[in-house]
Design a protein around this motif. Structure first.
Motif, PDB file in Angstrom:
ATOM      1  N   ARG A 199      27.186 -50.282  -6.297  1.00  0.00           N
ATOM      2  CA  ARG A 199      26.111 -51.278  -6.397  1.00  0.00           C
ATOM      3  C   ARG A 199      24.808 -50.490  -6.243  1.00  0.00           C
ATOM      4  O   ARG A 199      24.366 -50.243  -5.114  1.00  0.00           O
ATOM      5  N   GLY A 200      24.251 -50.023  -7.365  1.00  0.00           N
ATOM      6  CA  GLY A 200      23.138 -49.064  -7.347  1.00  0.00           C
ATOM      7  C   GLY A 200      21.911 -49.570  -6.611  1.00  0.00           C
ATOM      8  O   GLY A 200      21.514 -50.725  -6.773  1.00  0.00           O
ATOM      9  N   ARG A 201      21.320 -48.676  -5.805  1.00  0.00           N
ATOM     10  CA  ARG A 201      20.073 -49.008  -5.124  1.00  0.00           C
ATOM     11  C   ARG A 201      19.003 -48.005  -5.531  1.00  0.00           C
ATOM     12  O   ARG A 201      19.304 -46.907  -5.993  1.00  0.00           O
ATOM     13  N   VAL A 202      17.750 -48.372  -5.321  1.00  0.00           N
ATOM     14  CA  VAL A 202      16.640 -47.510  -5.727  1.00  0.00           C
ATOM     15  C   VAL A 202      15.918 -47.014  -4.483  1.00  0.00           C
ATOM     16  O   VAL A 202      15.394 -47.816  -3.703  1.00  0.00           O
ATOM     17  N   SER A 203      15.901 -45.678  -4.295  1.00  0.00           N
ATOM     18  CA  SER A 203      15.262 -45.104  -3.099  1.00  0.00           C
ATOM     19  C   SER A 203      13.749 -45.211  -3.203  1.00  0.00           C
ATOM     20  O   SER A 203      13.174 -45.140  -4.296  1.00  0.00           O
ATOM     21  N   ARG A 204      13.137 -45.319  -2.030  1.00  0.00           N
ATOM     22  CA  ARG A 204      11.672 -45.258  -1.951  1.00  0.00           C
ATOM     23  C   ARG A 204      11.280 -43.847  -1.569  1.00  0.00           C
ATOM     24  O   ARG A 204      11.961 -43.233  -0.738  1.00  0.00           O
ATOM     25  N   PRO A 205      10.190 -43.309  -2.132  1.00  0.00           N
ATOM     26  CA  PRO A 205       9.777 -41.944  -1.776  1.00  0.00           C
ATOM     27  C   PRO A 205       9.575 -41.800  -0.267  1.00  0.00           C
ATOM     28  O   PRO A 205       9.865 -40.765   0.315  1.00  0.00           O
TER      29      PRO A 205
END
Ligand code: KG4
Ligand code: ZN
Length: 352
Positions: A199-205
């Motif tokens: 379940r792909g997640r998007v990292s924050r810098p």
């Protein structure tokens, strides 16, 4: 209540409709999917040619079906952004020409504003702001809607749109184009829990994850690896039903989970599902179950108005017309235009 002739040719469906406020007097769609299926995806040049051939007949048909002549409509509307430029031009030029010949106002409509309006063709929405999950072949967005013209994007996909993921995975599984309906059909009777998929997640810098954003590229890669390893195990047929169902489950899970979380965090009591992928039965069911559990109200666009059509464009245009919007006569088309900037389509001089 204004009556509008609406035209839609932004991708691979040619469509015309006559809409009075939120009532569809006539709607016709000519799909090109069979033609594009041969190439495994939309071929822009072919799409434009087919729109040129199909649109005049569709306009005749909706006039006949509604019993109205073009002189009797109050305005002509066409989708002008975003989409394939050559395809958009067909509805835009046709709409502007008809408007001019009949002395009617012309309204250029944002395609996503049309998708957002599609839910208003169904059961009435509870009053107040709501959250929309818009999932199509080109977009995956979470949009806070205060009023039809006051929208704010809260989430998006960082790579493929949900529909695009369906189309690519369908190709991988040899299921043809468009992928959404093909995967849904193959998944029927399949076990959605058989394969564990990411379940792909998007990292924050700055650390952590974007709570309302999406990523489907990892899921696509995981499907490719899974298929390759199953093929390596032996020559038997792939367990297509379980593969398709597990993929559908993974996409629906993230969409529903992040949308409900966003609605809760934002204090929004209603969640709305629109766009081509909203036609997916597993997604519709999962969303309804989850909203019931979380005490959210939910609305889903009527099935006939999930994938591209002109009725939704007509509803958006009627709402704009009622607020006094008119497009400049020389308005062109644009491949890209953020939804929040849809209001510029009614500026003079025209933005493009
Ligand atoms: O809204 P739409 O007609 O066009 C765009 O604006 O992109 O959406 C088309 C997308 C395609 O990717 C198609 O595979 C997907 O919607 N789609 C579905 C289903 N029907 C269409 N995806 C999942 N399940 C479906 N039943
Ligand atoms: Zn669309």
């Amino acid at each position: 209540m204004p009556t509008v002739l609406a035209l839609e040719t932004s991708c691979d469906e040619s469509a015309a409709a006559i809409v009075r406020d939120r009532v569809v007097l006539a709607s016709a769609v000519a799909s090109q999917v069979e033609e594009h299926a041969r190439w495994g995806g939309v071929v822009p040049e072919i799409a434009s040619r087919r729109h040129v051939e199909a649109l005049p007949q569709l306009i005749e048909q909706v006039c006949r079906d509604s019993g109205l002549a073009l002189s009797e409509v109050d305005a002509v509307a066409a989708t002008v952004a975003p989409g394939l430029v050559g395809a958009l031009l067909v509805a835009s030029v046709t709409g502007r020409t008809l408007a001019r010949l009949h002395g009617k106002p012309f309204l250029g409509v944002h395609h996503l504003e049309g998708h957002l309006a599609s839910v208003r063709l169904g059961e009435p929405l509870p009053p107040g702001p709501h959250l929309v999950l818009l999932v199509s072949g080109g977009h995956t967005e979470l949009v806070r809607v205060e009023a039809p013209e006051a929208v704010l994007r809260l989430g998006r996909s960082h790579d493929d749109a949900a529909g695009e993921a369906f189309d690519k995975v369908a190709r991988l599984l040899g299921l043809g184009y468009p992928g959404g309906p093909a995967i849904q059909a193959a998944a029927s009777g399949g076990d959605g829990q058989r394969f564990r998929l990411p379940r792909g997640r998007v990292s924050r810098p700055e650390g952590g994850f974007h709570p309302y954003d999406f990523s489907f590229s990892g899921l696509k890669t995981a499907m490719l690896r899974l298929v390759r390893s199953l093929e390596a195990e032996g020559p038997g047929p792939l367990p297509l039903a379980d593969l398709a169902a597990s993929f559908e489950q993974a996409v629906a899970d993230v969409l529903v989970e992040r949308s409900c979380r966003c609605a809760r965090d934002q204090g929004l009591g209603t969640l709305v599902l629109v766009g081509g992928v909203a036609a997916n039965q597993r997604l519709r069911t999962l969303l309804a179950d989850r909203c019931r559990r979380d005490g959210l109200q939910w609305r889903v666009a009527p099935l006939a108005y999930c994938t591209d059509n002109a009725a939704m464009v007509g509803v958006a245009a009627c709402e704009r017309l009622a607020r006094g919007c008119r497009s400049a006569g020389e308005l062109g088309v644009a491949a890209r235009l953020p939804l929040e900037q849809a209001g510029c389509l009614y500026d003079t001089p025209a933005p493009f």
